[in-house]
Design a protein around this motif. Structure first.
Motif, PDB file in Angstrom:
ATOM      1  N   VAL A   1     -19.416  -5.501 -40.736  1.00  0.00           N
ATOM      2  CA  VAL A   1     -20.483  -6.031 -39.890  1.00  0.00           C
ATOM      3  C   VAL A   1     -20.442  -7.560 -39.791  1.00  0.00           C
ATOM      4  N   PRO A   2     -20.496  -8.272 -40.923  1.00  0.00           N
ATOM      5  CA  PRO A   2     -20.522  -9.733 -40.793  1.00  0.00           C
ATOM      6  C   PRO A   2     -19.253 -10.297 -40.158  1.00  0.00           C
ATOM      7  N   LEU A   3     -18.112  -9.682 -40.456  1.00  0.00           N
ATOM      8  CA  LEU A   3     -16.874 -10.171 -39.850  1.00  0.00           C
ATOM      9  C   LEU A   3     -16.911  -9.952 -38.333  1.00  0.00           C
ATOM     10  N   SER A   4     -17.469  -8.828 -37.912  1.00  0.00           N
ATOM     11  CA  SER A   4     -17.607  -8.575 -36.470  1.00  0.00           C
ATOM     12  C   SER A   4     -18.527  -9.604 -35.821  1.00  0.00           C
ATOM     13  N   ILE A   5     -19.658  -9.861 -36.450  1.00  0.00           N
ATOM     14  CA  ILE A   5     -20.624 -10.808 -35.886  1.00  0.00           C
ATOM     15  C   ILE A   5     -19.994 -12.197 -35.810  1.00  0.00           C
ATOM     16  N   GLY A   6     -19.351 -12.604 -36.907  1.00  0.00           N
ATOM     17  CA  GLY A   6     -18.759 -13.936 -36.965  1.00  0.00           C
ATOM     18  C   GLY A   6     -17.596 -14.091 -35.999  1.00  0.00           C
ATOM     19  N   LEU A   7     -16.684 -13.110 -35.997  1.00  0.00           N
ATOM     20  CA  LEU A   7     -15.511 -13.225 -35.129  1.00  0.00           C
ATOM     21  C   LEU A   7     -15.880 -13.113 -33.651  1.00  0.00           C
ATOM     22  N   ALA A   8     -16.859 -12.282 -33.331  1.00  0.00           N
ATOM     23  CA  ALA A   8     -17.274 -12.164 -31.926  1.00  0.00           C
ATOM     24  C   ALA A   8     -17.726 -13.522 -31.410  1.00  0.00           C
TER      25      ALA A   8
ATOM     26  N   THR B   1     -28.736 -13.797 -43.083  1.00  0.00           N
ATOM     27  CA  THR B   1     -27.658 -12.849 -42.784  1.00  0.00           C
ATOM     28  C   THR B   1     -26.758 -13.380 -41.662  1.00  0.00           C
ATOM     29  N   MET B   2     -27.377 -13.992 -40.664  1.00  0.00           N
ATOM     30  CA  MET B   2     -26.595 -14.555 -39.554  1.00  0.00           C
ATOM     31  C   MET B   2     -25.629 -15.637 -40.041  1.00  0.00           C
ATOM     32  N   PHE B   3     -26.155 -16.567 -40.836  1.00  0.00           N
ATOM     33  CA  PHE B   3     -25.289 -17.642 -41.330  1.00  0.00           C
ATOM     34  C   PHE B   3     -24.186 -17.073 -42.229  1.00  0.00           C
ATOM     35  N   GLY B   4     -24.534 -16.068 -43.005  1.00  0.00           N
ATOM     36  CA  GLY B   4     -23.525 -15.411 -43.829  1.00  0.00           C
ATOM     37  C   GLY B   4     -22.422 -14.814 -42.969  1.00  0.00           C
ATOM     38  N   SER B   5     -22.820 -14.214 -41.848  1.00  0.00           N
ATOM     39  CA  SER B   5     -21.844 -13.597 -40.950  1.00  0.00           C
ATOM     40  C   SER B   5     -20.979 -14.657 -40.275  1.00  0.00           C
ATOM     41  N   ILE B   6     -21.628 -15.741 -39.863  1.00  0.00           N
ATOM     42  CA  ILE B   6     -20.892 -16.831 -39.222  1.00  0.00           C
ATOM     43  C   ILE B   6     -19.860 -17.387 -40.199  1.00  0.00           C
ATOM     44  N   ALA B   7     -20.273 -17.558 -41.455  1.00  0.00           N
ATOM     45  CA  ALA B   7     -19.342 -18.058 -42.474  1.00  0.00           C
ATOM     46  C   ALA B   7     -18.203 -17.064 -42.703  1.00  0.00           C
ATOM     47  N   THR B   8     -18.514 -15.781 -42.698  1.00  0.00           N
ATOM     48  CA  THR B   8     -17.486 -14.765 -42.921  1.00  0.00           C
ATOM     49  C   THR B   8     -16.384 -14.849 -41.866  1.00  0.00           C
ATOM     50  N   GLY B   9     -16.804 -14.905 -40.593  1.00  0.00           N
ATOM     51  CA  GLY B   9     -15.834 -15.018 -39.507  1.00  0.00           C
ATOM     52  C   GLY B   9     -15.056 -16.322 -39.598  1.00  0.00           C
ATOM     53  N   ALA B  10     -15.783 -17.407 -39.882  1.00  0.00           N
ATOM     54  CA  ALA B  10     -15.164 -18.732 -39.887  1.00  0.00           C
ATOM     55  C   ALA B  10     -14.105 -18.857 -40.976  1.00  0.00           C
TER      56      ALA B  10
END
Lengths: 338, 467
Positions: free
Chosen positions: B22-29, B184-193
């Motif tokens: 989930v977080p990787l999807s949110i971040g990478l998208a 959660t959003m910032f966590g996801s953004i960091a995951t993708g980044a």
């Protein structure tokens, strides 16, 4: 019309939308094994549903979510009561979902073949299991006074449910083949037409058997005859014409007929169940009525507002997506290579 | 109560697995949408190349995220039917809204984006990936609205033997939601980044496609800094919120059996003995806990024993203390990864700014394993959040042990647990193998398949006919 009744109709609509749309995805998935001669064929077949299958599956997820929100007791009883069938259904959907993404990632024949099997199993099991689910729900399941279902193997598997499952599988397959005739060009289109003409008879027989067994095993006709009899009559008459329509190459019309058939079969379950959401085979006093299973008015009002705002928007962009991909899939189109 | 244990194991394992993707999807998208926007605005081919390369990872990941999500939707009814009956009225609504608002959007526009590149104008094609990105964020919002109700029940009334919704505004302005959602959003953004940063680092070490990956790592580091700093600030507000809304969770996270002194010190590490209810060997930072709690350097924090007394008075006899060690260490691991990410992105931006990044092999080497830090942080964040809530499934309203399905046997749950664990393990392995393969191949080789000349299909990450 009470809000809970409206939601019963809405959930029926979600399941109908699901079987109409995902029905041809399942059919195309099955045709991968029977219709495709080589890799190009398979690519073309997958390409017909590639852009849309995922969104079509969401109709089922939404139906489940809407049951949870609008009829917590229905959701809780069905999902816990049909535990093992749901495990299998989910595994099948998982396998199919990743198969589309994975199958071309390695250039080994074995790898591709494995995922082709996953697509096949993931396309044939869900319609079968959903057929079993809805027929047994209409027939009645051992729901006790506490609204819990303690079902045994033969509650799930009996003549009626197996025929119901087969009906969904075969109609979906035919629906999918006709979708292929609509969406492809060249020899695959011709072969899909031929296959449809072949499967037509078996599907017809199973359909008739399904209607007959519904009359034998359920109260649906006794309770809702005035609606169900004309409904099935219309479908059977249309189906009688279908062979000629397919043979004459009336692709859009043929596809519409199988679509109507799927819609009618799915609708018949909800018509037969009304005013209940579950029929108890133990004691009719334990039948779960729409009202008894429903959420409170506040929640239903809110959900109604959201549904009537969102569903038209969803339908609008869904139609647009089909419009974007309106062209037939050919064997010589360069696609963007991601 | 084997059923309770098995249901909990299944919920924990499937949810944690789902939340890898989930977080990787949110971040990478988001990152891919940014890259494609740069392409449309600057019209430089390299940005399209970047969009394509990173989208290969995104699509593999997205597919697994979608399929593992289906079980999440149905699991409540299957394993937790009593819970579902009790909260469906208020908990089911956000789930249904999530499907209507987010799932349809994501799934429709991902199909349009993959297959529609040549059928649509550049701007419409770009809009479709932004809609996918928006869909992923909306999905997170609604599911967190549902989870926030479990953590902090609001907007309900107890009637007809269940919690019924009576105030949607309260549900959507739930304070818990507004600390958890940004976090959660910032966590996801960091995951993708940091995924983009780490993979780029690998290529820069190998000196492959240096320009391409210098640009990628730059985007990754900027987005990563936003994610890391956002995590720190929202984490702080999350902790403050917990102090007054779920004090037991916070006391457990601090290993505080007795009330703290005033001012309260923050414990860096300690040895927790749950048997004898003592925490020894604390390494402390004075004043910090007071500051974290009250934004000032004084004030004491209630310990678990005081809170336990309050709860016994309120709810009757019972065990109200969550697994302390798990909560304590999850909190530290999560916070530690967050801090490390801020440091890593600041350092990287400094090197980038001085045009030294491609030559700083030591830094690049470190950044490859850093890929995993956000995933560890995400997982332990959820572990702390959900374990720290125990024994409650809905805080103060229903205990976890009372939420299971009475008609489902331990054997059935075991069957599903084994089935799902097996298929998830296979998916996890395939994902790793595919990612490694895509990384090895890199963005430079145009992928052509050795099939007969008559087959014009390109093969690759996502070509025609596959997603």
């Amino acid at each position: 019309m009470a809000l809970s009744d409206l939601w019963f109709v809405l959930i029926a609509v979600l399941f109908i939308g699901f079987i109409f749309l995902e029905g041809f995805d399942f059919g195309v998935g099955m045709s991968l094994k029977f219709l495709a001669k080589d890799e190009t064929d398979k690519r073309m077949l997958i390409n017909t549903i590639g852009p849309v299958w995922d969104a079509n599956e969401v109709w089922l997820i939404t139906a489940g979510g809407a049951m949870f929100a609008a009829f917590p007791h229905w959701y809780a009883t069905v999902f816990s009561g049909y535990y093992i069938p749901f495990v299998v259904l989910l595994l099948a959907l998982i396998a199919r979902g990743v198969a589309f993404e994975f199958r071309e990632k390695f250039e080994s024949a074995k790898w591709v073949k494995t995922w082709d099997w996953a697509i096949f199993a993931g396309s044939i099991l869900p319609p079968f299991l959903l057929g079993v689910l809805f027929t047994s729900m209409l027939k009645g399941m051992p729901v006790d006074a506490d609204m819990n279902m303690h079902a045994g193997f033969f509650d799930f598997v009996n003549v009626y449910t197996v025929v119901g499952g087969l009906a969904f599988v075969l109609i979906s397959y035919l629906h999918g083949l006709l979708f292929v005739t609509l969406k492809t060009e060249g020899s695959i289109r011709t072969r899909a037409k031929e296959a449809a003409l072949k499967i037509y008879w078996a599907t017809g027989v199973v359909m008739i058997a399904f209607v007959a067994l519904t009359a034998v095993y359920t109260e649906a006709f006794a309770n809702r005859g005035p609606i169900l009899i004309p409904l099935f009559a219309v479908v059977i008459v249309l189906y009688a014409f279908l062979h000629r329509l397919i043979a004459k190459g009336r692709e859009a019309l043929s596809f519409t007929v199988t679509g109507i058939t799927l819609i009618a079969v799915m609708a018949s379950f909800f018509i037969g169940l009304f005013p209940n959401v579950l029929v108890s085979s133990l004691d009719s006093a334990f039948n779960m009525s729409i009202r008894a299973a429903a959420s409170g008015d506040y929640s239903l009002k809110l959900m109604t507002f959201v549904a009537f705002t969102m569903v038209p928007i969803v339908i609008a962009y869904t139609i647009w997506s089909y419009y974007v991909f309106r062209k037939r899939v050919t064997a010589d189109v360069e696609h963007l290579d991601y | 109560m084997e059923e309770v244990l098995l249901s909990r194991i299944q919920f924990a394992s499937t949810t944690l697995f789902h939340f890898i993707f989930v977080p990787l999807s949110i971040g990478l998208a988001l990152i891919i949408a940014i890259m494609q926007t740069l392409y449309v605005v600057k019209k430089k081919e390299i940005y399209m190349k970047m969009t394509k390369f990173w989208s290969v990872f995104f699509l593999i990941n997205f597919a697994i995220g979608v399929v593992t999500g289906i079980f999440q939707e149905f699991q409540f009814g299957m394993n937790w039917s009593t819970y579902s009956r009790f909260v469906g009225d208020i908990f089911g609504a956000p789930l249904a809204v999530e499907a209507l608002l987010a799932f349809f959007l994501e799934s429709t526009f991902i199909g349009i984006w993959i297959f529609g590149a040549q059928k649509l104008s550049k701007k419409v094609h770009l809009a479709s990936i932004w809609l996918v990105s928006f869909g992923t964020v909306m999905s997170a919002f609604w599911i967190l609205a549902a989870n926030s109700f479990m953590q902090n029940p609001v907007g309900y009334v107890l009637q007809n033997g269940r919690a019924e919704m009576n105030d949607i505004v309260a549900l959507l302005t739930n304070e818990k939601l507004w600390v958890a959602f940004p976090h959660t959003m910032f966590g996801s953004i960091a995951t993708g980044a940091f995924f983009v940063v780490g993979v780029s680092a690998f290529y820069l070490i190998k000196k492959r496609q240096v320009d391409f990956f210098k640009k990628s790592i730059g985007i990754g580091l900027i987005v990563g800094l936003v994610g890391g700093l956002g995590l720190a600030f929202t984490g702080h507000s999350q902790a403050q919120y917990l102090m007054h809304a779920q004090p037991m969770k916070m006391a457990a996270a601090e290993g505080l059996w007795q009330d703290s002194g005033d001012p309260a010190a923050w414990t860096l590490i300690a040895n927790i003995d749950s048997e004898n209810r003592v925490t020894t060997g604390r390494i402390e930072i004075p004043y910090l806990l007071s500051y974290l709690t009250y934004n000032e350097f004084s004030g004491k924090v209630l310990g678990m024993e005081s809170l336990e007394k309050q709860m016994i008075e309120k709810y009757g006899e019972g065990d109200y203390i969550p697994p302390v060690k798990t909560t304590f260490w999850s909190f530290r691991i999560m916070a530690g990864t967050g801090g490390a990410l801020v440091g890593a992105s600041l350092l990287g931006l400094l090197l980038l700014f001085r045009k030294k990044i491609a030559a700083s092999t030591w830094y690049l080497r470190v950044m490859i394993p850093v890929i995993f830090l956000p995933f560890i942080g995400n997982s332990f964040g959820w572990i702390m959040s959900e374990i720290g809530r125990q024994p409650w499934v809905v805080n103060g309203l229903m205990k976890t042990a009372d939420g299971v399905s009475p008609n489902v046997s331990a054997g059935q749950i075991l069957f599903s647990l084994i089935s799902f664990s097996t298929i998830y393990a296979i998916l996890g392995i395939i994902m790793v193998v595919l990612f490694v393969k895509v990384i090895q191949r890199g963005p430079e080789e145009r992928k052509q398949k050795d099939v007969s000349v008559t087959d014009p299909f390109n093969v690759g990450g996502v070509s025609n006919g596959s997603k």
